[in-house]
Scaffold this motif. Structure first.
Motif, PDB file in Angstrom:
ATOM      1  N   LYS A  39     -27.817 -59.712 -17.789  1.00 59.47           N
ATOM      2  CA  LYS A  39     -26.421 -59.816 -18.186  1.00 59.47           C
ATOM      3  C   LYS A  39     -26.316 -59.966 -19.690  1.00 59.47           C
ATOM      4  CE  LYS A  39     -25.277 -61.768 -13.784  1.00 59.47           C
ATOM      5  NZ  LYS A  39     -25.258 -62.963 -12.992  1.00 59.47           N
ATOM      6  N   VAL A  40     -25.485 -59.131 -20.286  1.00 65.93           N
ATOM      7  CA  VAL A  40     -25.244 -59.189 -21.726  1.00 65.93           C
ATOM      8  C   VAL A  40     -23.999 -60.046 -21.943  1.00 65.93           C
ATOM      9  CG1 VAL A  40     -24.772 -57.862 -23.806  1.00 65.93           C
ATOM     10  CG2 VAL A  40     -26.274 -56.910 -22.043  1.00 65.93           C
ATOM     11  N   ILE A  41     -24.247 -61.248 -22.482  1.00 70.20           N
ATOM     12  CA  ILE A  41     -23.177 -62.207 -22.738  1.00 70.20           C
ATOM     13  C   ILE A  41     -23.303 -62.634 -24.192  1.00 70.20           C
ATOM     14  CG2 ILE A  41     -22.232 -64.460 -22.123  1.00 70.20           C
ATOM     15  CD1 ILE A  41     -23.530 -64.007 -19.315  1.00 70.20           C
ATOM     16  N   ASP A  42     -22.213 -62.541 -24.940  1.00 67.82           N
ATOM     17  CA  ASP A  42     -22.291 -62.892 -26.367  1.00 67.82           C
ATOM     18  C   ASP A  42     -22.228 -64.404 -26.564  1.00 67.82           C
ATOM     19  OD1 ASP A  42     -19.563 -63.642 -26.372  1.00 67.82           O
ATOM     20  OD2 ASP A  42     -18.904 -61.736 -27.230  1.00 67.82           O
ATOM     21  N   GLU A  43     -22.308 -64.828 -27.827  1.00 69.39           N
ATOM     22  CA  GLU A  43     -22.349 -66.256 -28.154  1.00 69.39           C
ATOM     23  C   GLU A  43     -21.057 -66.983 -27.801  1.00 69.39           C
ATOM     24  OE1 GLU A  43     -21.073 -63.811 -31.603  1.00 69.39           O
ATOM     25  OE2 GLU A  43     -22.927 -63.808 -30.474  1.00 69.39           O
ATOM     26  N   ASN A  44     -19.970 -66.245 -27.577  1.00 68.23           N
ATOM     27  CA  ASN A  44     -18.701 -66.850 -27.162  1.00 68.23           C
ATOM     28  C   ASN A  44     -18.526 -66.876 -25.651  1.00 68.23           C
ATOM     29  OD1 ASN A  44     -17.862 -67.266 -29.860  1.00 68.23           O
ATOM     30  ND2 ASN A  44     -17.289 -65.103 -29.994  1.00 68.23           N
ATOM     31  N   GLY A  45     -19.540 -66.409 -24.922  1.00 66.26           N
ATOM     32  CA  GLY A  45     -19.479 -66.400 -23.463  1.00 66.26           C
ATOM     33  C   GLY A  45     -18.833 -65.164 -22.879  1.00 66.26           C
ATOM     34  N   LYS A  46     -18.501 -64.180 -23.718  1.00 63.66           N
ATOM     35  CA  LYS A  46     -17.882 -62.954 -23.224  1.00 63.66           C
ATOM     36  C   LYS A  46     -18.948 -62.064 -22.578  1.00 63.66           C
ATOM     37  CE  LYS A  46     -15.471 -58.751 -24.542  1.00 63.66           C
ATOM     38  NZ  LYS A  46     -15.105 -57.856 -25.628  1.00 63.66           N
ATOM     39  N   PHE A  47     -18.668 -61.629 -21.343  1.00 62.84           N
ATOM     40  CA  PHE A  47     -19.545 -60.721 -20.618  1.00 62.84           C
ATOM     41  C   PHE A  47     -19.275 -59.295 -21.081  1.00 62.84           C
ATOM     42  CE2 PHE A  47     -20.105 -57.745 -17.090  1.00 62.84           C
ATOM     43  CZ  PHE A  47     -21.430 -57.973 -16.763  1.00 62.84           C
ATOM     44  N   TRP A  48     -20.340 -58.571 -21.466  1.00 61.94           N
ATOM     45  CA  TRP A  48     -20.204 -57.198 -21.944  1.00 61.94           C
ATOM     46  C   TRP A  48     -20.640 -56.183 -20.899  1.00 61.94           C
ATOM     47  CZ3 TRP A  48     -18.702 -55.316 -26.872  1.00 61.94           C
ATOM     48  CH2 TRP A  48     -18.275 -56.316 -27.750  1.00 61.94           C
ATOM     49  N   ASN A  49     -21.771 -56.427 -20.271  1.00 65.17           N
ATOM     50  CA  ASN A  49     -22.302 -55.478 -19.284  1.00 65.17           C
ATOM     51  C   ASN A  49     -23.499 -56.120 -18.613  1.00 65.17           C
ATOM     52  OD1 ASN A  49     -22.724 -53.168 -17.776  1.00 65.17           O
ATOM     53  ND2 ASN A  49     -22.781 -51.781 -19.526  1.00 65.17           N
ATOM     54  N   SER A  50     -23.978 -55.461 -17.579  1.00 70.65           N
ATOM     55  CA  SER A  50     -25.172 -55.894 -16.874  1.00 70.65           C
ATOM     56  C   SER A  50     -26.044 -54.666 -16.656  1.00 70.65           C
ATOM     57  CB  SER A  50     -24.775 -56.518 -15.535  1.00 70.65           C
ATOM     58  OG  SER A  50     -25.910 -56.970 -14.851  1.00 70.65           O
ATOM     59  N   TYR A  51     -27.328 -54.805 -16.893  1.00 70.94           N
ATOM     60  CA  TYR A  51     -28.279 -53.699 -16.749  1.00 70.94           C
ATOM     61  C   TYR A  51     -29.379 -54.086 -15.773  1.00 70.94           C
ATOM     62  CZ  TYR A  51     -26.129 -51.920 -21.011  1.00 70.94           C
ATOM     63  OH  TYR A  51     -25.225 -51.454 -21.942  1.00 70.94           O
ATOM     64  N   LYS A  52     -29.765 -53.146 -14.936  1.00 73.91           N
ATOM     65  CA  LYS A  52     -30.924 -53.354 -14.062  1.00 73.91           C
ATOM     66  C   LYS A  52     -32.164 -53.001 -14.874  1.00 73.91           C
ATOM     67  CE  LYS A  52     -28.557 -52.444  -9.761  1.00 73.91           C
ATOM     68  NZ  LYS A  52     -28.432 -51.569  -8.591  1.00 73.91           N
ATOM     69  N   ILE A  53     -33.083 -53.971 -14.977  1.00 77.18           N
ATOM     70  CA  ILE A  53     -34.255 -53.752 -15.824  1.00 77.18           C
ATOM     71  C   ILE A  53     -35.544 -54.169 -15.132  1.00 77.18           C
ATOM     72  CG2 ILE A  53     -32.873 -54.087 -17.917  1.00 77.18           C
ATOM     73  CD1 ILE A  53     -34.406 -56.773 -18.309  1.00 77.18           C
ATOM     74  N   GLU A  54     -36.643 -53.697 -15.673  1.00 78.49           N
ATOM     75  CA  GLU A  54     -37.985 -54.140 -15.314  1.00 78.49           C
ATOM     76  C   GLU A  54     -38.724 -54.478 -16.596  1.00 78.49           C
ATOM     77  OE1 GLU A  54     -39.101 -51.618 -11.298  1.00 78.49           O
ATOM     78  OE2 GLU A  54     -39.918 -50.944 -13.221  1.00 78.49           O
ATOM     79  N   ILE A  55     -39.538 -55.515 -16.526  1.00 78.20           N
ATOM     80  CA  ILE A  55     -40.403 -55.883 -17.646  1.00 78.20           C
ATOM     81  C   ILE A  55     -41.817 -55.954 -17.106  1.00 78.20           C
ATOM     82  CG2 ILE A  55     -40.949 -57.626 -19.380  1.00 78.20           C
ATOM     83  CD1 ILE A  55     -37.965 -58.376 -19.384  1.00 78.20           C
ATOM     84  N   LYS A  56     -42.703 -55.125 -17.687  1.00 78.91           N
ATOM     85  CA  LYS A  56     -44.076 -55.004 -17.205  1.00 78.91           C
ATOM     86  C   LYS A  56     -45.064 -55.371 -18.304  1.00 78.91           C
ATOM     87  CE  LYS A  56     -42.781 -51.043 -14.374  1.00 78.91           C
ATOM     88  NZ  LYS A  56     -42.958 -49.604 -14.193  1.00 78.91           N
ATOM     89  N   HIS A  57     -46.232 -55.769 -17.866  1.00 75.24           N
ATOM     90  CA  HIS A  57     -47.336 -56.077 -18.770  1.00 75.24           C
ATOM     91  C   HIS A  57     -47.764 -54.820 -19.527  1.00 75.24           C
ATOM     92  CE1 HIS A  57     -51.733 -56.246 -19.557  1.00 75.24           C
ATOM     93  NE2 HIS A  57     -51.402 -57.419 -20.052  1.00 75.24           N
ATOM     94  N   THR A  58     -48.214 -55.013 -20.738  1.00 73.31           N
ATOM     95  CA  THR A  58     -48.819 -53.951 -21.516  1.00 73.31           C
ATOM     96  C   THR A  58     -50.104 -54.488 -22.130  1.00 73.31           C
ATOM     97  OG1 THR A  58     -48.432 -52.262 -23.195  1.00 73.31           O
ATOM     98  CG2 THR A  58     -47.615 -54.433 -23.686  1.00 73.31           C
ATOM     99  N   ASN A  59     -51.075 -53.626 -22.300  1.00 75.46           N
ATOM    100  CA  ASN A  59     -52.315 -54.048 -22.939  1.00 75.46           C
ATOM    101  C   ASN A  59     -51.999 -54.576 -24.332  1.00 75.46           C
ATOM    102  OD1 ASN A  59     -53.852 -53.293 -20.737  1.00 75.46           O
ATOM    103  ND2 ASN A  59     -54.192 -51.237 -21.519  1.00 75.46           N
TER     104      ASN A  59
END
Length: 127
Positions: A39-59
């Motif tokens: 979830k992309v939320i700014d410092e004022n708490g405003k919601f901008w968007n939500s993205y489905k993501i994956e974070i994987k290991h890299t060498n």
């Protein structure tokens, strides 16, 4: 005994999941990754968007960034959008800057806060 790059990454996933509860540790091809809604939320708490993501290991982790992919299809697979066309991986920064930023090592949670969050904020702002 020196811990392996993957072992450090796997250990870091627990803290990252605690700090970002919409991301979950899942097994993929015999390795653990983070997957979920970012979830992309700014410092004022405003919601901008939500993205489905994956974070994987890299060498090279923790001296190189993990691999981040936007898997929901919201961002065009174009270099102009900082997504590698063939892999769908996000281009967080240029390799030289990444090496400098990682020279003392990073954690997954801090990587998400300091690099993934601004990357997706920029994507949301651009839309």
């Amino acid at each position: 005994m020196k811990k392996s790059s993957y072992t450090l990454f796997e250990k870091d996933l627990i803290e990252a999941q605690q700090r970002f509860p919409s991301l979950h540790i899942v097994n993929l091809e015999k390795q653990k990754i983070l997957r979920g809604s970012f979830k992309v939320i700014d410092e004022n708490g405003k919601f901008w968007n939500s993205y489905k993501i994956e974070i994987k290991h890299t060498n090279g982790f923790p001296y190189r960034f993990p691999i981040v992919s936007e898997i929901g299809g919201q961002i065009p697979r174009l270099e102009d959008w900082h997504i590698y066309e063939n892999s769908g991986n996000c281009c967080i920064t240029i390799p030289a800057k990444e090496i400098i930023l990682c020279r003392k090592g990073i954690t997954v949670a801090n990587f998400i806060q300091n690099h993934v969050r601004p990357y997706f904020f920029n994507q949301a702002h651009r839309k």
